[in-house]
Design a protein around this motif. Sequence first.
Motif, PDB file in Angstrom:
ATOM      1  N   THR A   1     -23.841   4.257  -5.002  1.00  0.00           N
ATOM      2  CA  THR A   1     -23.802   5.169  -3.861  1.00  0.00           C
ATOM      3  C   THR A   1     -24.121   4.397  -2.590  1.00  0.00           C
ATOM      4  N   PRO A   2     -23.714   4.908  -1.437  1.00  0.00           N
ATOM      5  CA  PRO A   2     -24.061   4.234  -0.173  1.00  0.00           C
ATOM      6  C   PRO A   2     -25.571   4.090   0.010  1.00  0.00           C
ATOM      7  N   GLU A   3     -26.342   5.084  -0.445  1.00  0.00           N
ATOM      8  CA  GLU A   3     -27.797   5.027  -0.300  1.00  0.00           C
ATOM      9  C   GLU A   3     -28.391   3.893  -1.150  1.00  0.00           C
ATOM     10  N   PHE A   4     -27.899   3.760  -2.371  1.00  0.00           N
ATOM     11  CA  PHE A   4     -28.406   2.703  -3.241  1.00  0.00           C
ATOM     12  C   PHE A   4     -28.021   1.338  -2.686  1.00  0.00           C
ATOM     13  N   GLU A   5     -26.787   1.235  -2.175  1.00  0.00           N
ATOM     14  CA  GLU A   5     -26.367  -0.043  -1.592  1.00  0.00           C
ATOM     15  C   GLU A   5     -27.250  -0.412  -0.404  1.00  0.00           C
ATOM     16  N   ALA A   6     -27.567   0.551   0.452  1.00  0.00           N
ATOM     17  CA  ALA A   6     -28.431   0.275   1.600  1.00  0.00           C
ATOM     18  C   ALA A   6     -29.809  -0.191   1.140  1.00  0.00           C
ATOM     19  N   ASN A   7     -30.292   0.407   0.057  1.00  0.00           N
ATOM     20  CA  ASN A   7     -31.615   0.055  -0.485  1.00  0.00           C
ATOM     21  C   ASN A   7     -31.641  -1.389  -0.978  1.00  0.00           C
ATOM     22  N   ILE A   8     -30.682  -1.739  -1.806  1.00  0.00           N
ATOM     23  CA  ILE A   8     -30.712  -3.099  -2.367  1.00  0.00           C
ATOM     24  C   ILE A   8     -30.337  -4.138  -1.317  1.00  0.00           C
ATOM     25  N   ARG A   9     -29.495  -3.760  -0.371  1.00  0.00           N
ATOM     26  CA  ARG A   9     -29.145  -4.693   0.698  1.00  0.00           C
ATOM     27  C   ARG A   9     -30.402  -5.099   1.472  1.00  0.00           C
ATOM     28  N   GLN A  10     -31.262  -4.120   1.776  1.00  0.00           N
ATOM     29  CA  GLN A  10     -32.502  -4.431   2.478  1.00  0.00           C
ATOM     30  C   GLN A  10     -33.436  -5.267   1.611  1.00  0.00           C
ATOM     31  N   GLU A  11     -33.442  -4.987   0.303  1.00  0.00           N
ATOM     32  CA  GLU A  11     -34.261  -5.789  -0.610  1.00  0.00           C
ATOM     33  C   GLU A  11     -33.785  -7.246  -0.609  1.00  0.00           C
ATOM     34  N   PHE A  12     -32.480  -7.458  -0.628  1.00  0.00           N
ATOM     35  CA  PHE A  12     -31.943  -8.817  -0.578  1.00  0.00           C
ATOM     36  C   PHE A  12     -32.336  -9.498   0.730  1.00  0.00           C
ATOM     37  N   ILE A  13     -32.225  -8.794   1.838  1.00  0.00           N
ATOM     38  CA  ILE A  13     -32.577  -9.366   3.137  1.00  0.00           C
ATOM     39  C   ILE A  13     -34.037  -9.801   3.154  1.00  0.00           C
ATOM     40  N   ASP A  14     -34.913  -8.921   2.694  1.00  0.00           N
ATOM     41  CA  ASP A  14     -36.351  -9.236   2.690  1.00  0.00           C
ATOM     42  C   ASP A  14     -36.648 -10.483   1.877  1.00  0.00           C
ATOM     43  N   ASN A  15     -36.059 -10.582   0.709  1.00  0.00           N
ATOM     44  CA  ASN A  15     -36.369 -11.709  -0.176  1.00  0.00           C
ATOM     45  C   ASN A  15     -35.701 -13.006   0.273  1.00  0.00           C
ATOM     46  N   ILE A  16     -34.521 -12.910   0.831  1.00  0.00           N
ATOM     47  CA  ILE A  16     -33.872 -14.116   1.362  1.00  0.00           C
ATOM     48  C   ILE A  16     -34.689 -14.663   2.528  1.00  0.00           C
ATOM     49  N   LYS A  17     -35.153 -13.806   3.411  1.00  0.00           N
ATOM     50  CA  LYS A  17     -35.977 -14.253   4.541  1.00  0.00           C
ATOM     51  C   LYS A  17     -37.301 -14.821   4.048  1.00  0.00           C
ATOM     52  N   ARG A  18     -37.798 -14.289   2.949  1.00  0.00           N
ATOM     53  CA  ARG A  18     -39.080 -14.750   2.403  1.00  0.00           C
ATOM     54  C   ARG A  18     -38.975 -16.147   1.793  1.00  0.00           C
ATOM     55  N   LEU A  19     -37.810 -16.484   1.235  1.00  0.00           N
ATOM     56  CA  LEU A  19     -37.689 -17.718   0.449  1.00  0.00           C
ATOM     57  C   LEU A  19     -36.794 -18.784   1.067  1.00  0.00           C
ATOM     58  N   ARG A  20     -36.013 -18.452   2.065  1.00  0.00           N
ATOM     59  CA  ARG A  20     -34.952 -19.360   2.521  1.00  0.00           C
ATOM     60  C   ARG A  20     -35.464 -20.659   3.126  1.00  0.00           C
ATOM     61  N   HIS A  21     -36.722 -20.705   3.559  1.00  0.00           N
ATOM     62  CA  HIS A  21     -37.252 -21.908   4.210  1.00  0.00           C
ATOM     63  C   HIS A  21     -37.773 -22.934   3.204  1.00  0.00           C
ATOM     64  N   HIS A  22     -37.823 -22.588   1.917  1.00  0.00           N
ATOM     65  CA  HIS A  22     -38.405 -23.510   0.935  1.00  0.00           C
ATOM     66  C   HIS A  22     -37.524 -24.739   0.757  1.00  0.00           C
ATOM     67  N   ALA A  23     -38.151 -25.918   0.849  1.00  0.00           N
ATOM     68  CA  ALA A  23     -37.398 -27.169   0.729  1.00  0.00           C
ATOM     69  C   ALA A  23     -36.798 -27.349  -0.657  1.00  0.00           C
ATOM     70  N   SER A  24     -37.397 -26.716  -1.669  1.00  0.00           N
ATOM     71  CA  SER A  24     -36.926 -26.885  -3.049  1.00  0.00           C
ATOM     72  C   SER A  24     -35.789 -25.931  -3.412  1.00  0.00           C
ATOM     73  N   LEU A  25     -35.361 -25.111  -2.484  1.00  0.00           N
ATOM     74  CA  LEU A  25     -34.308 -24.139  -2.773  1.00  0.00           C
ATOM     75  C   LEU A  25     -32.953 -24.841  -2.830  1.00  0.00           C
ATOM     76  N   ALA A  26     -32.418 -24.967  -4.035  1.00  0.00           N
ATOM     77  CA  ALA A  26     -31.146 -25.674  -4.219  1.00  0.00           C
ATOM     78  C   ALA A  26     -29.954 -24.736  -4.079  1.00  0.00           C
ATOM     79  N   LEU A  27     -30.054 -23.550  -4.629  1.00  0.00           N
ATOM     80  CA  LEU A  27     -28.979 -22.564  -4.511  1.00  0.00           C
ATOM     81  C   LEU A  27     -29.542 -21.182  -4.808  1.00  0.00           C
TER      82      LEU A  27
END
Length: 427
Positions: A1-27
Amino acid sequence: TPEFEANIRQEFIDNIKRLRHHASLALWCGNNEMEMFVKQGTWVTKPTEVRDYLFMYERIIPEVLSEYDPDTFYWPASPSSGGSFDEPNDPNRGDVHYWEVWHGNKPFSEYRKYFFRYASEFGFQSFPSVKTLETVTDDPKELNPFSYVMEKHQRNYGGNGKIAKYMQAAYRYPENFSDFVYASQLLQADGIRYGVEHYRRNRGRCMGAIYWQLNDCWPVISWSSIDYYGRWKALHYYVKRFFAPVMLSCEEQSWMTVEADMNRQHFEFEKSIRLNVTNETLDAHRVLVKWAVRKTDATILREEEQWLEVPALSAVWMDKVELPQIDCFNEYVSYEAWENDQIISQGTVIFSYPKYFHYLNPGLAVRVDGDEIVVKAEAYAKSVEIRNENDDLILEDNYFDMNAGEYRVKILDGKPDGLKVRSVYDI
């Protein structure tokens, strides 16, 4: 549903912003084994769930990553050949999860039949330290591989029996629980070593190997190389050796690499070695490779050496050496790679199952010399284990093979109180 997509999209954004600066992040990887099992119909009940998988892992996450971390590579699943359910576990593309060794009960030699592009999950179980297992029971009778407590602290149903099954193929049956634990750790270490060395020798075709698993979230019998309390199993010391930036390994033909026929005599199949140096550094290395055929009593029957130029990011094979006259039960091969007058990689290989090899009593003795432990052996000793009273030593090296003589290892952590030492001879 659009509501579920909006929910998980925000979850992805939060976690990507939380982890993207780590030097060990390969992919970024979308999921573990879902593409494979969705294709097989294991984790879905209707076509719309297949559609939703594609929405989530092949549209939504890539869209979010393109905005919030466009510089880091995205891989839709593990294993995968690139997505869209296109043969996710194909050995010729992408990454592979391989479990015929362990779940499939295949021997370690099975690894050599495959040349995966990237082996991203494979593994083998072992028991953790006896000291770790003593924390889960007050009853000494429960310290038995098939007790209620041990089987309830097993991560894989029937896993303790599987360890015992593999053990009977390699070792004489241990006479006590401590030796059983030790033998189980040697099995695990040799199994993973067998795979990783093979993959590294075929660098260019295979471009990576990740074993399952590093550590544990509870005191348990599992695939980990470090147990719940931080104790290193034999595997973790092997890891230091088989993931060394420059590594010498030996591809042998022996009892364990031929199709078993117990009615054949041991001299009826080819016995040979082929040495390989792999270099994962960005610099070329010039190494001196030495190898020798030895008797267990330290007599050297044959020895050779050769300088080898190993380009950056490469694997270089040496010529195959046939050893038709080697005594499978009383002689072995040792090998070493030297650079700048130091040994940077070494090992030994025998040509029979460990349970059949005629080990002499190495008469192991151990002493402390400053921040080092010195082990002395009167004969060939395989998989030498050093333990202290609390089994919490972390050493520069452990579970190593040694020729007759002395071997020194530095103490990295823990106190060398009540030291004990054993080898495969003691099983």
